[in-house]
Design a protein around this motif. Structure first.
Motif, PDB file in Angstrom:
ATOM      1  N   MET A   8      21.709 -28.279  -4.892  1.00  0.00           N
ATOM      2  CA  MET A   8      19.933 -27.135  -5.612  1.00  0.00           C
ATOM      3  C   MET A   8      21.052 -26.749  -6.931  1.00  0.00           C
ATOM      4  SD  MET A   8      18.093 -28.238  -3.648  1.00  0.00           S
ATOM      5  CE  MET A   8      16.869 -27.008  -4.296  1.00  0.00           C
ATOM      6  N   VAL A   9      22.436 -26.210  -7.286  1.00  0.00           N
ATOM      7  CA  VAL A   9      22.920 -25.698  -8.989  1.00  0.00           C
ATOM      8  C   VAL A   9      22.794 -26.842  -9.246  1.00  0.00           C
ATOM      9  CG1 VAL A   9      24.330 -24.508  -9.302  1.00  0.00           C
ATOM     10  CG2 VAL A   9      23.393 -23.517  -7.338  1.00  0.00           C
ATOM     11  N   LEU A  10      23.606 -28.044  -8.832  1.00  0.00           N
ATOM     12  CA  LEU A  10      23.841 -29.365  -9.921  1.00  0.00           C
ATOM     13  C   LEU A  10      21.989 -29.368 -10.094  1.00  0.00           C
ATOM     14  CD1 LEU A  10      25.463 -31.058 -10.577  1.00  0.00           C
ATOM     15  CD2 LEU A  10      25.765 -32.394  -9.136  1.00  0.00           C
ATOM     16  N   LEU A  11      21.262 -29.827  -9.377  1.00  0.00           N
ATOM     17  CA  LEU A  11      20.036 -30.746  -9.402  1.00  0.00           C
ATOM     18  C   LEU A  11      19.533 -29.985 -10.848  1.00  0.00           C
ATOM     19  CD1 LEU A  11      17.979 -33.036  -8.558  1.00  0.00           C
ATOM     20  CD2 LEU A  11      16.946 -30.867  -7.118  1.00  0.00           C
ATOM     21  N   GLY A  12      19.778 -28.304 -10.465  1.00  0.00           N
ATOM     22  CA  GLY A  12      18.838 -27.783 -11.472  1.00  0.00           C
ATOM     23  C   GLY A  12      19.437 -27.147 -12.853  1.00  0.00           C
ATOM     24  N   MET A  13      19.975 -27.305 -12.687  1.00  0.00           N
ATOM     25  CA  MET A  13      21.016 -27.602 -13.752  1.00  0.00           C
ATOM     26  C   MET A  13      20.774 -29.324 -15.069  1.00  0.00           C
ATOM     27  SD  MET A  13      25.136 -26.688 -14.695  1.00  0.00           S
ATOM     28  CE  MET A  13      26.016 -29.040 -13.847  1.00  0.00           C
ATOM     29  N   VAL A  14      21.190 -29.917 -13.895  1.00  0.00           N
ATOM     30  CA  VAL A  14      20.628 -31.600 -14.733  1.00  0.00           C
ATOM     31  C   VAL A  14      19.206 -31.496 -15.108  1.00  0.00           C
ATOM     32  CG1 VAL A  14      20.299 -34.070 -14.190  1.00  0.00           C
ATOM     33  CG2 VAL A  14      22.417 -32.122 -13.462  1.00  0.00           C
ATOM     34  N   ILE A  15      17.957 -30.728 -14.636  1.00  0.00           N
ATOM     35  CA  ILE A  15      17.374 -30.795 -15.409  1.00  0.00           C
ATOM     36  C   ILE A  15      16.931 -29.689 -16.068  1.00  0.00           C
ATOM     37  CG2 ILE A  15      14.824 -30.079 -14.430  1.00  0.00           C
ATOM     38  CD1 ILE A  15      15.343 -30.907 -11.131  1.00  0.00           C
ATOM     39  N   TYR A  16      17.355 -28.652 -16.383  1.00  0.00           N
ATOM     40  CA  TYR A  16      17.164 -28.050 -17.157  1.00  0.00           C
ATOM     41  C   TYR A  16      17.943 -28.687 -18.349  1.00  0.00           C
ATOM     42  CZ  TYR A  16      18.192 -24.090 -19.870  1.00  0.00           C
ATOM     43  OH  TYR A  16      18.138 -23.386 -21.032  1.00  0.00           O
ATOM     44  N   ALA A  17      18.966 -29.453 -17.997  1.00  0.00           N
ATOM     45  CA  ALA A  17      19.686 -29.885 -19.269  1.00  0.00           C
ATOM     46  C   ALA A  17      18.741 -31.233 -20.078  1.00  0.00           C
ATOM     47  CB  ALA A  17      20.586 -30.297 -19.422  1.00  0.00           C
ATOM     48  N   VAL A  42      22.044 -38.247 -18.065  1.00  0.00           N
ATOM     49  CA  VAL A  42      21.242 -38.809 -16.510  1.00  0.00           C
ATOM     50  C   VAL A  42      23.292 -39.538 -15.700  1.00  0.00           C
ATOM     51  CG1 VAL A  42      20.555 -41.051 -16.135  1.00  0.00           C
ATOM     52  CG2 VAL A  42      19.656 -39.106 -17.019  1.00  0.00           C
ATOM     53  N   LEU A  43      23.710 -40.293 -16.220  1.00  0.00           N
ATOM     54  CA  LEU A  43      25.150 -40.737 -15.490  1.00  0.00           C
ATOM     55  C   LEU A  43      25.866 -40.216 -15.261  1.00  0.00           C
ATOM     56  CD1 LEU A  43      25.690 -43.997 -18.083  1.00  0.00           C
ATOM     57  CD2 LEU A  43      24.639 -44.381 -16.035  1.00  0.00           C
ATOM     58  N   PHE A  44      26.349 -39.225 -15.797  1.00  0.00           N
ATOM     59  CA  PHE A  44      27.771 -38.503 -15.797  1.00  0.00           C
ATOM     60  C   PHE A  44      27.013 -36.628 -15.156  1.00  0.00           C
ATOM     61  CE2 PHE A  44      29.815 -41.616 -17.558  1.00  0.00           C
ATOM     62  CZ  PHE A  44      30.251 -41.968 -17.124  1.00  0.00           C
ATOM     63  N   SER A  49      25.721 -32.490 -18.309  1.00  0.00           N
ATOM     64  CA  SER A  49      25.107 -31.189 -17.710  1.00  0.00           C
ATOM     65  C   SER A  49      25.667 -29.846 -18.709  1.00  0.00           C
ATOM     66  CB  SER A  49      25.033 -30.819 -16.863  1.00  0.00           C
ATOM     67  OG  SER A  49      23.454 -31.598 -16.693  1.00  0.00           O
ATOM     68  N   ILE A  50      26.782 -29.848 -18.316  1.00  0.00           N
ATOM     69  CA  ILE A  50      27.613 -28.867 -18.573  1.00  0.00           C
ATOM     70  C   ILE A  50      28.458 -28.860 -20.240  1.00  0.00           C
ATOM     71  CG2 ILE A  50      29.935 -28.076 -18.515  1.00  0.00           C
ATOM     72  CD1 ILE A  50      29.610 -27.950 -15.670  1.00  0.00           C
ATOM     73  N   GLY A  51      28.379 -31.159 -20.569  1.00  0.00           N
ATOM     74  CA  GLY A  51      29.031 -30.753 -22.163  1.00  0.00           C
ATOM     75  C   GLY A  51      27.627 -30.465 -22.713  1.00  0.00           C
ATOM     76  N   TRP A  52      26.679 -30.861 -22.266  1.00  0.00           N
ATOM     77  CA  TRP A  52      24.769 -30.720 -23.251  1.00  0.00           C
ATOM     78  C   TRP A  52      25.049 -29.432 -23.449  1.00  0.00           C
ATOM     79  CZ3 TRP A  52      22.187 -32.222 -26.718  1.00  0.00           C
ATOM     80  CH2 TRP A  52      21.149 -31.381 -27.187  1.00  0.00           C
ATOM     81  N   LEU A  53      25.242 -28.309 -22.422  1.00  0.00           N
ATOM     82  CA  LEU A  53      24.863 -26.897 -22.326  1.00  0.00           C
ATOM     83  C   LEU A  53      26.250 -25.946 -23.476  1.00  0.00           C
ATOM     84  CD1 LEU A  53      23.905 -25.878 -19.594  1.00  0.00           C
ATOM     85  CD2 LEU A  53      22.388 -26.352 -20.649  1.00  0.00           C
ATOM     86  N   ILE A  54      27.213 -26.595 -23.488  1.00  0.00           N
ATOM     87  CA  ILE A  54      28.441 -26.288 -24.126  1.00  0.00           C
ATOM     88  C   ILE A  54      28.369 -26.378 -25.668  1.00  0.00           C
ATOM     89  CG2 ILE A  54      30.972 -25.743 -23.997  1.00  0.00           C
ATOM     90  CD1 ILE A  54      31.104 -25.774 -20.980  1.00  0.00           C
TER      91      ILE A  54
END
Length: 134
Positions: A8-17, A42-44, A49-54
């Protein structure tokens, strides 16, 4: 239930990113084009997500002075939010509305008799200010 929490945390982070990347202006994306960031997310999902957010977005910091203090956007640049009680435009508008409300209440008070009743007429059949009998 606890075993679903990481998912759920991963899904939330991906949706936010994804939403953050999709709504970012083209010129604000750093290091890669915006489309490439979306594909990476989408692929990774975790790394993208972490790369985009940072590192993916050019994060703007508000000016040290705190902006123009108008409480909105002005002149095409972003300003910081101002609380309503510190916003002179809002206070002026509020004062104008209060003055109109007081004026309206004063008109209602003039329409009432000394008894506190609405202007209906007296026992003699005459209305206040009307010399003709009913």
């Amino acid at each position: 239930m606890l075993r679903y929490l990481p998912f759920m945390v991963l899904l939330g982070m991906v949706i936010y990113a994804l939403i953050d990347c999709a709504t970012t202006k083209k010129e604000d994306a750093k290091h890669l084009p915006k489309v490439a960031w979306l594909i990476l997310i989408v692929l990774f999902p975790l790394l993208g997500s972490i790369g985009w957010l940072i590192a993916g977005r050019n994060r703007r910091r508000p000016p040290a002075g705190g902006g123009s203090g108008t409480g909105g956007t002005g002149g095409g640049r972003r300003t910081t939010w101002v609380a309503p009680d510190d916003n002179p435009e809002f206070l002026k508008k509020l004062g104008d509305e209060n003055a109109k409300g007081a004026e309206r209440d004063g008109d209602d008070a003039r329409d009432r008799d000394a008894d506190g009743d609405e202007d209906e007429g007296d026992a003699d059949g005459k209305r206040d200010g009307d010399p003709r009998p009913k």
